[in-house]
Design a protein around this motif. Structure first.
Motif, PDB file in Angstrom:
ATOM      1  N   UNK A  59       0.827  -1.211   0.000  1.00 25.13           N
ATOM      2  CA  UNK A  59       0.000   0.000   0.000  1.00 25.13           C
ATOM      3  C   UNK A  59       0.857   1.255   0.000  1.00 25.13           C
ATOM      4  N   UNK A  60       1.914   1.269   0.805  1.00 26.46           N
ATOM      5  CA  UNK A  60       2.776   2.453   0.836  1.00 26.46           C
ATOM      6  C   UNK A  60       3.410   2.711  -0.524  1.00 26.46           C
ATOM      7  N   UNK A  61       3.919   1.666  -1.160  1.00 25.06           N
ATOM      8  CA  UNK A  61       4.560   1.828  -2.465  1.00 25.06           C
ATOM      9  C   UNK A  61       3.552   2.291  -3.517  1.00 25.06           C
ATOM     10  N   UNK A  62       2.355   1.678  -3.507  1.00 26.93           N
ATOM     11  CA  UNK A  62       1.348   2.011  -4.520  1.00 26.93           C
ATOM     12  C   UNK A  62       0.686   3.368  -4.271  1.00 26.93           C
ATOM     13  N   UNK A  63       0.264   3.609  -3.053  1.00 25.21           N
ATOM     14  CA  UNK A  63      -0.503   4.830  -2.759  1.00 25.21           C
ATOM     15  C   UNK A  63       0.370   6.078  -2.654  1.00 25.21           C
ATOM     16  N   UNK A  64       1.591   5.920  -2.185  1.00 22.87           N
ATOM     17  CA  UNK A  64       2.481   7.074  -2.044  1.00 22.87           C
ATOM     18  C   UNK A  64       3.488   7.175  -3.187  1.00 22.87           C
ATOM     19  N   UNK A  65       3.317   6.293  -4.183  1.00 22.61           N
ATOM     20  CA  UNK A  65       4.144   6.325  -5.394  1.00 22.61           C
ATOM     21  C   UNK A  65       5.628   6.345  -5.065  1.00 22.61           C
ATOM     22  N   UNK A  66       6.037   5.417  -4.218  1.00 22.25           N
ATOM     23  CA  UNK A  66       7.442   5.342  -3.823  1.00 22.25           C
ATOM     24  C   UNK A  66       8.286   4.871  -5.009  1.00 22.25           C
TER      25      UNK A  66
END
Length: 163
Positions: A59-66
């Motif tokens: 979720x962090x990678x996808x939602x915050x566009x890491x």
């Protein structure tokens, strides 16, 4: 790179399912041999943290566009894989005595083979490395921060045996 990271997380998830299957079997064996469980009260919280960990990384990678962090990402992915190797070395060394709960069978001597020749709790080390490196493999810095391990374990010898 995001797709590759999601596959990486899925592989870790499949590994965890395999762990749970083996753990359940081993816990039954230990309990049938009069094993005593420690820490049962907080086990549900630990299980929840572990169950949410991989989805939170995704979720962090996808939602915050890491973005993929380049060399750091590759190094963290390699460290996470090495942690899995250490974990399975510990699992193999403990045999039926390994499980995700803390169940001690009275009268059983401590295991002194495999990574236990060098470390008191190699599985804990593997978990700590995994919790740091799996999120950092794709820049999920918030997931890597997690709880304050220093505060929780200050002054407690966890990885290296006493002299």
């Amino acid at each position: 790179m995001v797709t590759a990271y999601l596959v990486f997380l899925a592989l870790f998830g499949a590994e965890r399912v395999a762990e749970l299957v083996l753990s359940r079997r081993n816990a039954r064996i230990a309990l049938s041999r009069s094993g005593v469980e420690s820490g049962a009260a907080h086990f549900r919280w630990m299980a929840a943290v572990h169950a949410l960990f991989l989805p939170a990384c995704a979720a962090e990678v996808l939602l915050l566009h890491r973005p993929f962090p380049g060399a750091l990402g590759w190094a963290c992915a390699a460290a996470a894989v090495c942690a899995q190797i250490l974990r399975w070395w510990a699992v193999h060394s403990l045999g039926w005595r390994w499980n995700v709960r803390v169940i001690v069978v009275p009268g059983e001597p401590p295991v002194r083979r495999g990574p236990y020749r060098f470390l008191r709790h190699p599985n804990y080390l593997a978990v700590a490395v995994e919790m740091l490196c799996v999120p950092l493999a794709h820049g999920a810095f918030l997931c890597a921060l997690g709880p304050s391990w220093e505060r929780e374990f200050s002054g407690v010898p966890r990885f290296v045996p006493h002299g």
